[in-house]
Design a protein around this motif. Structure first.
Motif, mmCIF file in Angstrom:
data_model
loop_
_atom_site.group_PDB
_atom_site.id
_atom_site.type_symbol
_atom_site.label_atom_id
_atom_site.label_comp_id
_atom_site.label_asym_id
_atom_site.label_seq_id
_atom_site.Cartn_x
_atom_site.Cartn_y
_atom_site.Cartn_z
ATOM 1 N N ASP B 21 0.839 -1.200 0.000
ATOM 2 C CA ASP B 21 0.000 0.000 0.000
ATOM 3 C C ASP B 21 0.872 1.248 0.000
ATOM 4 O O ASP B 21 2.069 1.168 -0.273
ATOM 5 N N TYR B 51 -3.209 -7.638 1.127
ATOM 6 C CA TYR B 51 -3.999 -6.755 0.261
ATOM 7 C C TYR B 51 -3.092 -5.805 -0.507
ATOM 8 O O TYR B 51 -1.934 -5.603 -0.146
ATOM 9 N N ILE B 52 -3.642 -5.254 -1.591
ATOM 10 C CA ILE B 52 -2.889 -4.308 -2.425
ATOM 11 C C ILE B 52 -3.784 -3.116 -2.737
ATOM 12 O O ILE B 52 -4.969 -3.281 -3.018
ATOM 13 N N SER B 53 -3.226 -1.908 -2.635
ATOM 14 C CA SER B 53 -3.983 -0.698 -2.993
ATOM 15 C C SER B 53 -3.391 -0.117 -4.277
ATOM 16 O O SER B 53 -2.444 -0.671 -4.840
ATOM 17 N N SER B 54 -3.922 1.023 -4.725
ATOM 18 C CA SER B 54 -3.467 1.581 -6.001
ATOM 19 C C SER B 54 -1.994 1.967 -5.959
ATOM 20 O O SER B 54 -1.313 1.932 -6.981
#
Lengths: 140, 109
Positions: B21, B51-54
């Motif tokens: 992130d 998890y992965i964000s933009s």
């Protein structure tokens, strides 16, 4: 039963990590489904990085308060900041059909928030930007 | 976030675990840049990625563009359901080479 927490993180970029850590602990305590927790972690990262970093959306960093509420049906996240008026959802969705060479870097964050959450809203209230995110808990 | 690298035959595999992130993206970018600069074939092991964000997607896009310039693709395997959802929403599942397993990622030409 209702649960929740609230934290103010000032205007420093490290606050994003603090919020994500606090939310992860909260999710763990209340045994939130992994997909719900991860979707909210992503949404928090998008909106907080935007608010706390210089030039994220062409505005100065501002002081942010995060409130998380949990009831039987949903998780509600309320983000309040004291920056100038800014509606993150006013942006046009990016073109996600472009090839890897054509695609501009960035512009995806708000699109992810919209799609991962069940409901998003923005309002300007008493000199603050108030963003509300709702994620339903899977029923049954 | 934890990053480790290993090599299998002629493919450099970078395993990224935890969260990718805005907090961890700079470190991931540094590690990936170093591998992409010298490697021909690169695979990302996401089996430990939560998890992965933009911000994380931007790192992947940058690496994919550099590899594409030398005729290679960035192979990715081990996506959990949440990471897969972010890939699909963002359109990344269509522009990056996502494989169901490590064996298939390594076998790809």
């Amino acid at each position: 039963m209702r649960h929740g927490f609230r934290m103010s993180i000032g205007a420093h970029p490290g606050g994003v990590g603090d919020v994500n850590a606090a939310f992860a602990a909260f999710a763990d305590t209340h045994a939130l489904p992994a997909d719900v927790r991860r979707s909210i972690n992503v949404a928090l990262d998008e909106l907080l990085a935007n608010a706390l970093s210089h030039g994220g959306a062409g505005r100065d960093p501002c002081s942010v308060t995060v409130e998380v509420k949990l009831d039987e049906e949903r998780v509600t996240v309320i983000l309040t900041d004291d920056g100038p008026p800014f509606d993150p959802f006013a942006r046009v969705a990016p073109d996600t059909t472009l090839s890897v060479e054509e695609r501009p870097v960035g512009g995806l964050g708000i699109h992810l928030v919209r799609e991962l959450m069940d409901h998003v809203s923005y309002e300007r209230r008493e000199g603050h930007n108030v963003v509300v995110l709702v994620k339903q808990l899977v029923v049954g | 976030m934890q990053i480790s690298t290993r090599t299998s035959n002629d493919v450099d595999i970078v395993a990224i675990a935890g969260s990718l992130d805005s907090t961890t993206a700079p470190e991931a970018q540094k590690a990936l840049d170093a591998v992409v600069a010298v490697a021909r074939k690169v695979a990302l092991d996401f089996s430990g990625l939560d998890y992965i964000s933009s911000a994380g997607l931007r790192v992947l896009l940058g690496a994919a563009k550099k590899l594409r310039a030398s005729g290679q693709s960035l192979r990715i395997f081990g996506l959990n359901q949440s990471v897969r959802e972010v890939f699909e929403i963002s359109g990344f599942s269509a522009i990056l080479a996502v494989y169901p397993s490590e064996a298939e990622a390594l076998a790809a030409r």
